[in-house]
Each structure stands twice: as C-alpha cells, then as structure tokens.
Write an enzyme that holds these catalytic residues in place. Structure first.
Site: not given
Length: 278
Positions: A13-14, A195
C-alpha cells in the site's frame, strides 16, 4: 528438479490503509506468512498521476519480489486502479513470469452487485480512483444493469492519518460527501468504501448515512477472494510460506509507522526501513 524457495505473501500500500486489508487476510488466512510494505515516504498516491503511481507501484512490487514474495496483493485502490493492469500485462511477462500480482478492485466488483436491490451503488474513493473510472468499467462487466455513483473524498485520508477520524472535526467532511453522493441518486442502497483508509471512518459514515444503506466491507471480500485464488492456483499456493509470520516494512520513519499502524492493524507492529534507493 530444483525446488522453489517458499516466501511470504506480499501486501503493498502507499501507506497505512492496506493494513486494514492485511488485518482481514490474517483473520481469514492466518497460516500464511505476510510481508507488508508501506511506501509512506511518497504517500499519498491518491492525487498523483497515472504514470507516477505506476512507476512507484512497480518499484515496490519489484522490491517485494526481491524479498522472496511470489504473490503480491496491491492492497490499495489507487495502485490497483492506476498500475495493476500494466504490471500484469506489460511487466510480469518479462521481469517475473512465474509470479503474480493481484488487486482489490476486481474481487470487489465481482460481487458488489449482490449487495444492492435498487441497482444503485455508491462509491466513496480518492480522487485518483474516481478519475480512473476503474470501478465503473469493472462493475459494468459483471453487473451491466447496475448504476454506479462515485464521490471523491480528498479530505478523508488526511483526517484519518492525522488522528481526526473520530473527532467532531470530521463530521463536516463526512456529512458533506454523503450528501453529495446521495444527491446523485437518492435510491442508493449499498455503499462501497473504495479506499482502504475509510473503514476507520465507518462510525462517522454510519452516523450520517441513512440506516437502510448497506456499507460494503472490502477487506472481507478481498480476503475471501484471495482464499479462492489460492485454492484455484495450487502452483502459486505451494510457493507461499506457512509459518504465520508477519513482517512490516516502510519507506519512511519506522517510529512513525509503528505508532500509526496500530490504529489500522489493530495491534502493535515493529517495522523495518526499506530504502528504495531513489
């Protein structure tokens, strides 16, 4: 015949949001080893260009491959929307034909239509995911009669990462985007949190969302989909180590990562620093 060394399942994940996916993977599939990588030094991805997200995501996938992962899950809607297809189709055949990269959008869109009776589905997501129209395209494939309504929520991730997700200050932004979404279609009866950060706002969302609207849990869907994938692909499953080990990496401060991660993962973690050399 040379045996292949088993490795952990990579989860990328970022930043922190993918930990909500990892939490459910560990819950449903606790026997596997997992290696989590958060690219916190370059987060957030949600407002970055397609080319930038693709470049960053590929770099992190290659780093996970180098650490022994044969299977990587992009536990990030933005990376799944902007980078997954290129990585699968253009890069893997050349750099790692025997390895696999999966995302979170496809498994979600395969079942999202079963959560609605009105055929009107709402999606809260980052600006990048909304702009990609990935959910619109994928849902159309599986549920062509469904009407999909998207709402970009650019303030939600900053609220969450600054610890304001349960504060009175979050009320304005949560209520605002719910009203915008329902303004598109009042008969929405299912909402996806598109998200991986957004589950931390679920109490606030539930507070302002009409009670009859169902909130779809993406993490549960992704975990069930991964279990099914491993069952259908025993050649990949055999390469996944099963010692119930969890390893965490971040491209930024380990102290900050460890402090924030407990909120997303539900328990304390001890991370290691990964220098991508860029």
């Amino acid at each position: 015949m040379r045996s292949i060394m088993q490795g952990p399942i990579g989860v990328f994940d970022s930043g922190y949001g993918g930990l909500t996916i990892l939490k459910e993977l560990v819950k449903q599939l606790p026997q596997y080893d997992y290696l989590y990588l958060g690219d916190n030094a370059r987060a957030p991805y949600g407002t970055r260009s397609f080319d930038t997200v693709y470049h960053y995501t590929l770099e992190c996938v290659e780093a996970l491959f180098a650490k022994g992962c044969h299977l990587v899950v992009l536990a990030c809607n933005t990376a799944s929307a902007k980078a997954l297809r290129n990585i699968q189709q253009l890069d893997l055949p050349h750099i790692a034909p025997d390895k696999r990269v999966l995302g979170v959008i496809r498994p979600t869109t395969e079942v999202i239509g079963t959560f609605t009776e009105s055929q009107h589905i709402g999606i809260f997501a980052t600006a990048g995911t909304v702009a990609s129209e990935s959910y619109l395209v994928e849902i159309e494939k599986f549920f062509p009669k469904a009407n999909v309504h998207q709402e970009a929520c650019p303030m939600w991730v900053p609220l969450i990462e600054n610890g304001e997700f349960d504060s009175d200050g979050a009320d304005y932004f949560v209520k605002k985007h719910i009203e915008h979404l329902l303004g598109q279609a009042p008969n929405i009866d299912a909402v996806l949190l598109g998200c991986t950060h957004y589950p931390l706002l679920i109490k606030k969302i539930r507070q302002f969302l009409p009670a009859h609207i169902r909130i779809v849990n993406q993490a549960e869907i992704v975990a069930a989909s991964l279990a099914d994938y491993l069952h259908r692909h025993p050649e990949i499953e055999a390469k996944c180590a099963k010692n119930s080990q969890r390893i965490f990496y971040t491209t930024d401060s380990t102290e900050a990562f460890d402090r924030q991660s407990a909120v997303f993962f539900g328990q304390e973690v001890k991370s290691l620093h990964l220098d991508l050399g860029k």
